[in-house]
Scaffold this motif. Structure first.
Motif, PDB file in Angstrom:
ATOM      1  N   LEU A 451     -64.947 -44.700  -8.088  1.00  0.00           N
ATOM      2  CA  LEU A 451     -66.328 -43.979  -7.295  1.00  0.00           C
ATOM      3  C   LEU A 451     -67.414 -44.786  -7.220  1.00  0.00           C
ATOM      4  CD1 LEU A 451     -67.724 -41.985 -10.540  1.00  0.00           C
ATOM      5  CD2 LEU A 451     -66.559 -40.768  -8.392  1.00  0.00           C
ATOM      6  N   THR A 471     -58.032 -43.246  -6.015  1.00  0.00           N
ATOM      7  CA  THR A 471     -58.580 -42.165  -4.812  1.00  0.00           C
ATOM      8  C   THR A 471     -58.983 -40.822  -4.506  1.00  0.00           C
ATOM      9  OG1 THR A 471     -56.480 -42.192  -3.636  1.00  0.00           O
ATOM     10  CG2 THR A 471     -57.549 -44.502  -3.052  1.00  0.00           C
ATOM     11  N   GLN A 474     -62.109 -38.135  -5.015  1.00  0.00           N
ATOM     12  CA  GLN A 474     -62.712 -38.422  -3.441  1.00  0.00           C
ATOM     13  C   GLN A 474     -62.357 -37.030  -3.446  1.00  0.00           C
ATOM     14  OE1 GLN A 474     -61.762 -41.467  -4.057  1.00  0.00           O
ATOM     15  NE2 GLN A 474     -63.934 -41.996  -4.118  1.00  0.00           N
ATOM     16  N   ARG A 478     -64.541 -32.284  -4.778  1.00  0.00           N
ATOM     17  CA  ARG A 478     -64.576 -31.623  -3.933  1.00  0.00           C
ATOM     18  C   ARG A 478     -64.766 -29.851  -4.090  1.00  0.00           C
ATOM     19  NH1 ARG A 478     -65.519 -34.395   1.435  1.00  0.00           N
ATOM     20  NH2 ARG A 478     -66.290 -36.356   0.771  1.00  0.00           N
ATOM     21  N   PRO A 482     -61.097 -33.210   1.957  1.00  0.00           N
ATOM     22  CA  PRO A 482     -61.928 -33.527   2.756  1.00  0.00           C
ATOM     23  C   PRO A 482     -60.988 -34.054   4.129  1.00  0.00           C
ATOM     24  CG  PRO A 482     -60.813 -34.617   1.027  1.00  0.00           C
ATOM     25  CD  PRO A 482     -60.075 -33.516   0.647  1.00  0.00           C
ATOM     26  N   GLU A 486     -64.057 -37.964   6.683  1.00  0.00           N
ATOM     27  CA  GLU A 486     -64.774 -38.464   5.308  1.00  0.00           C
ATOM     28  C   GLU A 486     -64.125 -39.578   4.063  1.00  0.00           C
ATOM     29  OE1 GLU A 486     -66.478 -34.297   5.276  1.00  0.00           O
ATOM     30  OE2 GLU A 486     -64.237 -34.255   4.109  1.00  0.00           O
ATOM     31  N   LEU A 487     -63.201 -39.775   4.727  1.00  0.00           N
ATOM     32  CA  LEU A 487     -62.536 -40.646   3.835  1.00  0.00           C
ATOM     33  C   LEU A 487     -62.214 -42.218   3.641  1.00  0.00           C
ATOM     34  CD1 LEU A 487     -59.163 -38.391   2.797  1.00  0.00           C
ATOM     35  CD2 LEU A 487     -61.246 -39.145   1.425  1.00  0.00           C
ATOM     36  N   ALA A 490     -65.879 -43.128   3.223  1.00  0.00           N
ATOM     37  CA  ALA A 490     -65.686 -43.272   2.452  1.00  0.00           C
ATOM     38  C   ALA A 490     -64.923 -44.336   1.318  1.00  0.00           C
ATOM     39  CB  ALA A 490     -65.184 -42.404   1.209  1.00  0.00           C
ATOM     40  N   TYR A 491     -63.714 -44.860   2.320  1.00  0.00           N
ATOM     41  CA  TYR A 491     -62.714 -45.840   1.855  1.00  0.00           C
ATOM     42  C   TYR A 491     -64.404 -47.137   2.637  1.00  0.00           C
ATOM     43  CZ  TYR A 491     -59.516 -42.788   0.674  1.00  0.00           C
ATOM     44  OH  TYR A 491     -58.682 -41.573   0.610  1.00  0.00           O
TER      45      TYR A 491
END
Length: 746
Positions: A451, A471, A474, A478, A482, A486-487, A490-491
């Motif tokens: 996270l 990973t 994520q 949800r 996703p 969006e991923l 996030a990365y």
């Protein structure tokens, strides 16, 4: 019907009067047995209550020898009374001595009574005792008598919950007031003290009686209508493309619209119960019935019925709403079970978590580890025993929970926490120095994460990088899949927060105990050995490619390190690696920024991969031993099974020898190797891994200080000699020898 109804109402009316009059606990129970015997025209009425979880005691009687009160005891399952308590089902017979398990209690004087009717005193699965009537007649009691006694037993359970039978000469201990210690399982190490915050607070029915049946029926119908509307809205608003998910919710709606359920509650109200008491009576009865059903599907429906009943109770009482629950300053979350999204909603403000169910690999456990919150799982009856605001101590190191602890226990626990705090202060002083052992070498210590909230620990823990970024979290938190954008975002934020330190992204590891809420569950006999991790990715290449594209774009020209999980053979790694290289070429053709450097590695979690062709080791840029899975497969001991998972020691000679083989193969090809998992964060185990040749370890952030502290004070050559000597002498585990050496070193 009218006679039965009026008889039940009269009995409840007299019971309410008896409970309303001032009296100590024993006197109240004596009054109750007298009035039940009078109203039911039966010579004997007795109340047996649990003294502990396995022992029932005769606490009040009308008709049996009064000298037997508080002297006659029996074990759970012993005699007819014990059978009723164990099965939570009534026993009704006209010939008690002929029944299986009958036990003659000479001191009670019951030998002259042939007929026996016993019903459980219980509340929502919590067994409190048994209510019994007996008669000289050689015929069973009729259905009306059974119903009347069940209603009275239900009221007794409610009043016991409210403390009606405690005080001087009490027949039972005050509920939810005495100290309780519950032994569970370790979900996440650490210690915490605070006050209980129930995820789903108990609804307490304060008045089980009702004067105006019409008014209670109106309240019930209004609440049921509101419940049905909310269920319809939930079904209409849910994005349910999956047929099975829709079928589950349709079954849920079917329960809410059950005419039989409503009819039984209406009948309970007509016999004198309040609307709340009628709901809870049917909930308790349904639990008792369904818990005896062997069909797992029907048992699962018990949760649906429970949830509907709880929703209905909250509508009727107003209890358990957000406005009605005060969150303590030092909350320890207590729940039967909880999903990852719900747990994340509470955030890092939680001091600890205690779950009645759960497993070491559950979503909740993964999130708790990510948040570094002490967690105890499999804490039986914790949701029954705990009330909001109760003082609680959570010992995640031992898997123990102390509820409403005595001052001496709380004092000892505070001392333990003070020692832990002092140790953390000592570890803080070596945060910025390397984990260099006596006479070398230096061991790289990385942290595990999943996270964004984990990333600040990179600096505070002294970790050199992120050896494993999960990973799948994520995806798990949800309600729908996703998007690639969006991923990627996030990365990118993860790499920003890492500040240039190496981050190893493990691709999606789902399946087994990690099932996406929007993914059709797979009915597999052994999911830990089934369709999971890289197997899902290779069979669903669209999902894998989408994630790989997100990782490349999230890197934004920075170094990228990708690791594939649960590789069992060389071809799987080769195929996944090629898929990533293909995506690199695709991004290049599109003119997008490429990673500055690219490392592609594998998690070695299956014994088969240790014996893969040498080309595998040459092709992999790095290998990380996934200790949690590897150990369970090596010993054939499911880590979710409490009966076997502790049977095998990580420092078992066979397992260490196997790890040594992996080290040798990596040295042959000069392939960087690390050990990742819970055992890497245990100082003694970490020391032995380093002695066997591992030069990188990845663990939870809180473990880096203790591991570094021990490594910096140890000579790996001496530890290796201890291990080799233990192996030479046929030891099963090197732990005793290593611990003796550590004690000698002070």
């Amino acid at each position: 019907m009218s006679d039965t109804r009026s008889g039940s109402r009269r009995l409840l009316g007299r019971l309410r009067q008896a409970l309303a009059e001032p009296a100590e606990g024993q006197e109240r129970l004596d009054r109750i047995t007298r009035l039940i015997a009078e109203e039911m025209h039966t010579p004997v009425c007795s109340i047996y209550l649990f003294r502990d979880q396995e022992t029932l005691e005769l606490c009040a009687t009308q008709g049996l020898n009064p000298e037997a009160v508080h002297k006659t005891r029996m074990r759970l399952g012993e005699g007819l009374v014990g059978r009723v308590a164990a099965s939570t089902q009534p026993i009704n017979t006209g010939n008690a001595p002929s029944q299986p398990g009958f036990r003659y209690m000479a001191e009670t004087g019951e030998e002259i009574y042939s007929a026996f009717l016993g019903v459980p005193i219980q509340r929502l699965g919590e067994r409190m005792g048994v209510l019994v009537v007996q008669s000289k007649e050689s015929t069973p009691y009729d259905d009306d008598a059974i119903y009347a006694l069940e209603v009275v037993a239900m009221v007794l359970a409610e009043m016991a919950e409210l403390g009606a039978f405690v005080g001087e000469g009490a027949a039972m201990a005050a509920p939810h007031q005495h100290p309780v210690m519950i032994r569970g399982s370790i979900g996440q190490e650490g210690a915490a003290m605070g006050h209980v915050l129930l995820h789903e607070p108990r609804v307490v029915v304060t008045n089980p009686f009702a004067d105006d049946a019409e008014a209670e029926l109106h309240r019930l119908h209004t609440a049921v209508d509101e419940l049905r509307i909310s269920v319809d809205e939930m079904l209409t608003g849910a994005d349910l493309k999956d047929k099975e998910q829709r079928e589950v919710l349709e079954a849920y709606r079917m329960f809410a619209n059950s005419k039989g359920w409503l009819r039984r509650m209406e009948a309970d109200i007509n016999r004198g119960l309040s609307a709340e008491a009628a709901v809870e009576k049917e909930q308790t009865a349904a639990r008792a019935r369904l818990e005896q059903v062997p069909d797992p599907y029907l048992r699962e429906r018990l949760h649906d019925l429970d949830d509907l009943s709880n929703r209905l109770l909250r509508l009727l009482t107003g209890q358990g709403t957000d406005s009605g629950v005060e969150t303590p300053e030092d909350p320890v979350l207590v729940a039967r079970n909880i999903g990852p999204g719900e747990l994340l909603a509470y955030g890092r403000g939680l001091r600890g978590i205690v779950l009645e169910e759960g497993s070491v690999g559950s979503h909740a456990a993964v999130v708790a580890r990510a948040l570094a919150i002490p967690l105890v799982i499999n804490a039986e009856r914790i949701t029954t025993e705990a009330l909001n605001g109760d003082r609680i101590l959570v010992d995640g190191d031992q898997g123990l929970v102390h509820l409403r602890p005595e001052d001496s226990v709380a004092g000892a626990f505070r001392d333990k926490m003070a020692m832990m705090t002092k140790a953390q202060e000592r570890y803080a002083s070596i945060r910025r120095v390397p984990a260099t052992t006596v006479y070398g070498p230096t061991i790289r210590l990385d942290m595990n994460a999943g996270l964004m909230a984990d990333l600040p620990s990179l600096r505070s823990s002294g970790a050199e990088g992120v050896g494993l970024f999960r990973t799948e979290l994520q995806f798990l938190v949800r309600s729908k899949f996703p998007t690639r954008g969006e991923l990627a975002a996030a990365y990118s934020r993860v790499l920003d927060a890492a500040g240039g330190k190496r981050v190893v992204f493990r691709t999606l590891d789902i399946g087994s105990d990690k099932v996406l809420p929007y993914m059709k569950p797979q009915d597999e006999p052994n999911p830990a050995l089934g369709w999971r991790a890289i197997r899902v990715g290779l069979d669903k290449p669209g999902v894998m490619r989408m994630q790989l594209q997100a990782l490349i774009r999230g890197a934004k020209g920075r170094p990228l390190t990708v690791m594939f999980p649960f590789v069992a053979q060389f071809d799987e790694f080769r195929a996944a690696r090629q898929m990533l290289l293909d995506e690199i070429e695709r991004e290049k053709r599109l003119g997008r920024p490429l990673p500055k450097t690219l490392e592609i590695g594998a998690m070695l979690e299956t014994p088969s991969l240790a014996f893969a062709p040498l080309q595998f080791y040459e092709l992999a840029d790095f290998i990380s031993v996934g200790g949690n899975d590897l150990k369970q497969f090596f010993f054939a001991a499911d880590r979710e099974n409490e009966r076997v998972r502790r049977r095998y020691d990580t420092l078992n000679v066979a397992f260490l020898t196997f790890l040594e083989w992996i080290v040798m193969r990596c040295r042959e090809t000069k392939t960087p190797l690390s050990f990742c998992g819970e055992d890497a964060g245990r100082p003694v185990e970490a020391l032995c891994f380093a002695a066997m040749g591992f030069r990188a370890l990845s663990m939870r952030p809180a473990s880096i200080g203790p591991v570094k502290h021990l490594l910096r004070r140890s000579n790996l050559s001496e530890v290796r000699e201890i291990i080799d000597d233990a192996r030479a002498h046929g030891a099963q585990s090197v732990r005793p020898a290593v611990m003796d050496w550590l004690r000698q070193q002070g």
